[in-house]
Structures are given as C-alpha cells and as structure tokens.
Design an enzyme around this catalytic site. Structure first.
Site, PDB file in Angstrom:
ATOM      1  N   ASP A  51       0.860  -1.185   0.000  1.00 10.31           N
ATOM      2  CA  ASP A  51       0.000   0.000   0.000  1.00 10.31           C
ATOM      3  C   ASP A  51       0.898   1.237   0.000  1.00 10.31           C
ATOM      4  O   ASP A  51       2.100   1.149   0.266  1.00 10.31           O
ATOM      5  CB  ASP A  51      -0.936   0.007   1.221  1.00 10.31           C
ATOM      6  N   TYR A 111     -14.461   7.975 -12.448  1.00 10.15           N
ATOM      7  CA  TYR A 111     -14.061   6.730 -11.766  1.00 10.15           C
ATOM      8  C   TYR A 111     -14.495   5.508 -12.579  1.00 10.15           C
ATOM      9  O   TYR A 111     -13.701   4.586 -12.818  1.00 10.15           O
ATOM     10  CB  TYR A 111     -14.697   6.722 -10.367  1.00 10.15           C
ATOM     11  N   SER A 129     -15.459  -2.422 -11.210  1.00 12.37           N
ATOM     12  CA  SER A 129     -16.593  -1.910 -10.432  1.00 12.37           C
ATOM     13  C   SER A 129     -17.854  -1.894 -11.271  1.00 12.37           C
ATOM     14  O   SER A 129     -17.802  -1.740 -12.504  1.00 12.37           O
ATOM     15  CB  SER A 129     -16.285  -0.485  -9.958  1.00 12.37           C
ATOM     16  N   ASN A 130     -18.973  -2.010 -10.576  1.00 14.94           N
ATOM     17  CA  ASN A 130     -20.276  -1.847 -11.252  1.00 14.94           C
ATOM     18  C   ASN A 130     -20.369  -0.486 -11.931  1.00 14.94           C
ATOM     19  O   ASN A 130     -21.140  -0.319 -12.871  1.00 14.94           O
ATOM     20  CB  ASN A 130     -21.400  -2.071 -10.244  1.00 14.94           C
ATOM     21  N   LEU A 133      -5.982  -3.947  -6.088  1.00 13.33           N
ATOM     22  CA  LEU A 133      -7.092  -3.183  -5.503  1.00 13.33           C
ATOM     23  C   LEU A 133      -6.763  -1.699  -5.412  1.00 13.33           C
ATOM     24  O   LEU A 133      -7.654  -0.876  -5.211  1.00 13.33           O
ATOM     25  CB  LEU A 133      -7.383  -3.683  -4.079  1.00 13.33           C
ATOM     26  N   SER A 189     -11.153   5.044  -4.949  1.00 11.74           N
ATOM     27  CA  SER A 189     -12.311   4.131  -4.951  1.00 11.74           C
ATOM     28  C   SER A 189     -13.649   4.834  -5.123  1.00 11.74           C
ATOM     29  O   SER A 189     -14.701   4.253  -4.850  1.00 11.74           O
ATOM     30  CB  SER A 189     -12.313   3.295  -3.672  1.00 11.74           C
ATOM     31  N   GLY A 193      -5.959   2.200  -5.692  1.00  7.02           N
ATOM     32  CA  GLY A 193      -6.490   3.254  -6.543  1.00  7.02           C
ATOM     33  C   GLY A 193      -7.478   4.113  -5.785  1.00  7.02           C
ATOM     34  O   GLY A 193      -7.702   3.932  -4.590  1.00  7.02           O
ATOM     35  N   LYS A 250     -12.397   2.337 -14.631  1.00  8.18           N
ATOM     36  CA  LYS A 250     -12.629   0.890 -14.479  1.00  8.18           C
ATOM     37  C   LYS A 250     -12.812   0.235 -15.850  1.00  8.18           C
ATOM     38  O   LYS A 250     -12.365  -0.892 -16.076  1.00  8.18           O
ATOM     39  CB  LYS A 250     -13.832   0.642 -13.567  1.00  8.18           C
TER      40      LYS A 250
HETATM   41  C1  15L Z   1     -17.618   1.239  -5.883  1.00  8.34           C
HETATM   42  O1  15L Z   1     -17.019   0.941  -6.895  1.00  8.34           O
HETATM   43  C2  15L Z   1     -16.978   2.052  -4.811  1.00  8.34           C
HETATM   44  O2  15L Z   1     -15.609   1.792  -4.674  1.00  8.34           O
HETATM   45  C3  15L Z   1     -17.657   1.913  -3.475  1.00  8.34           C
HETATM   46  O3  15L Z   1     -17.245   2.947  -2.637  1.00  8.34           O
HETATM   47  C4  15L Z   1     -19.192   1.896  -3.593  1.00  8.34           C
HETATM   48  O4  15L Z   1     -19.645   3.138  -3.998  1.00  8.34           O
HETATM   49  C5  15L Z   1     -19.622   0.839  -4.569  1.00  8.34           C
HETATM   50  O5  15L Z   1     -18.951   0.959  -5.813  1.00  8.34           O
HETATM   51  C6  15L Z   1     -21.148   0.814  -4.823  1.00  8.34           C
HETATM   52  O6  15L Z   1     -21.583   0.873  -5.971  1.00  8.34           O
HETATM   53  O7  15L Z   1     -21.876   0.714  -3.837  1.00  8.34           O
END
Ligand code: 15L
Length: 272
Positions: A33, A138, A110-111, A70, A74, A72, A142
């Site tokens: 980290d 963000y 990430s979603n 992981l 977030s 970065g 991704k």
């Molecule tokens: C993410 O990608 C974030 O890192 C996290 O903080 C949340 O916001 C999460 O998605 C989410 O969609 O709940």
C-alpha cells in the site's frame, strides 16, 4: 502456483478483508500500500509503494504467485487524480506482472463501469448486457482497467480476471445495497475462485453475494468456482423500515450505478 499473492491497496476496505481471508484459504500474502500497513499478520510480507511506480511494483511482483490489484481511488475524483491512480496504476501492475512472468492478475473493477445501465425490469443482467456505460470518471477508469486487462491477456497471455464489484461492506449500508452487496466472506470466496480457476484467460464477472434482490447474473463468477454464501435479504426488514421500499422510479434505483449517476457526482463538483 507458488509464492505469495501480491495484494495492492492492501490497507483499504477490500484489502483488509483479504489480508485476513486469503491466508485462511492457503494463500500467503504480500501486502502493498502507499501507506504503512497496520498490524502485519504472522507470515505476511508488507511493502510501502506507490502503485504508479513501475520500478517498485516490478520488485514487489517478482516471485509472486499472482497479483490482486485493488489500489487506486475508490470513488469519484478529479480526472487527474483518478486517471493517474487507476489507469496508470493498473497499467503499472500489468506491466510489472508481464516483466516478472507472473501469470495471473485479478483486477478490482466496479459496477460503475456500467453505472448508467438501466436496472432490468425483470431477470438478471449478464456481463454482455453491461457494456461500458460509466457513470463517473471513476467508472471510466474501471472500463480502461478492463481494456488493459484484455490487452495483456490477448497480447501477452496473462490470465486476467476483472471483478465488477457491487457494494463491498460488512453489511449492506443502503436499500440499493440489498441488490449490490458483496459480503466480506463472499469477497474472499470470489477472489479465491479468481485465483484458483484453471486457465481463465480474460474474464469479466459480477461481484456480489447471492442477493435475493440482485440484478447481476452470477453465472460467470460461479463458472470460476465462486460459491456465494450470503444474501443481503437478512438486512432488508431493518433497511426498508428505516428508508422505505426502493422506488424503481427514483434515479438512485433506476440505474445500476445508483447515486453515482446523480448530478452531484459530476466531477466538475470535485474540481479544485
Ligand atoms: C464502488 O465501486 C466504490 O468503490 C464503493 O465505494 C461503492 O460506492 C460501490 O462501488 C457501490 O456501488 O456501492
């Protein structure tokens, strides 16, 4: 595979869960980290480095069995901050793996790579129903991380598994998370499956628990060997009593990225 698993961003929320959980599943961990890691576990190697430092990352990756990336930013931030940490950082990790001959990288996607996708009226969304539709800078990073993973898989033969994580937390914090929650125990199970799956090549899979209200199809993750144990539904009564049933017409519930799709998440708001 021999050697430890290098976990970047190990001091963060997901990293903290993996530092505990991966050794329990037989993976020694080398934790990296940008900040000093609190309370190293027995047998854990710890390193402090910036994930965009190719020299440091190459040294950290040497001898590892695999990398779980992981590190970065977030959530939403300025383009300068989020693109450097997340795009440059992901390139650095993949390039370090290529240079050191480490054959497998698990990327935290990430979603929010698909956040402007409308929630399905019925039935789950598969990965192919979720083309790039980022909801923030963000989310763009991704998408770029997944594209870099695809390139390194096709051009250099790395196994790259991208986990489109929902909401990783000890408990679902919101009614949206009744669909998107990834429990700590299932986080470990998902990463373990991504590390163990024989020759996965390039994969993109959704990362949630087996939530009754979930809208992402976990078939591709299950194909890797993921067997989720948890369901956010156990928290539904309390969350619905506090906040009401999620209204599908509410923009937070109409799109999979939730509040990240709202005007307040316009990164202009974050600009200095
Ligand atoms: C993410 O990608 C974030 O890192 C996290 O903080 C949340 O916001 C999460 O998605 C989410 O969609 O709940």
């Amino acid at each position: 595979m021999s050697g430890p698993v290098l976990v970047t961003g190990a001091a963060g929320r997901v990293g903290t869960v993996l530092r505990e959980g991966l050794p329990e599943r037989g993976w020694p961990v080398r934790s990296l980290d940008v900040v000093e890691l609190p309370e190293p576990r027995p047998g854990e190697e710890t390193l402090v480095a910036d994930v965009t430092d190719l020299g440091a990352l190459t040294a950290a990756t040497a001898g590892a069995a695999a990398v779980v990336h992981l590190a970065g930013v977030s959530g939403e931030s300025t383009w300068a901050a989020v693109s450097s940490a997340n795009i440059q950082g992901t390139w650095t990790v993949l390039e370090a793996a290529r240079r050191t001959g480490v054959g497998r990288v698990v990327l935290a996607s990430s979603n929010h790579a698909t956040g402007f996708t409308r929630r399905p009226a019925s039935g789950p969304l598969g990965e192919h129903d979720g083309p790039a539709r980022p909801d923030t800078f963000y989310g763009v990073t991704k998408v770029a991380g997944e594209a870099l993973g695809s390139l390194y898989a096709d051009r250099y033969g790395l196994d790259v598994v991208c986990l489109r994580i929902g909401t990783q937390a000890p408990e679902p914090p919101t009614t949206r998370a009744l669909a998107t929650w990834l429990s700590p125990r299932d986080t470990v199970a998902l990463v373990d499956a991504a590390l163990r799956a024989p020759s996965p090549g390039f994969r993109v899979v959704w990362g949630t628990s087996a939530n009754t209200r979930g809208w992402w199809d976990l078939a591709a993750a299950r194909e890797l060997g993921y067997q989720p144990q948890d369901d956010a539904e156990q928290f539904a009564a309390a969350l619905v009593a506090a906040h009401g049933e999620p209204d599908p017409a509410d923009p937070v519930h109409a799109r999979v990225g939730g509040e990240f799709t709202l005007p307040a998440y316009d990164a202009e708001e974050e600009a200095p």
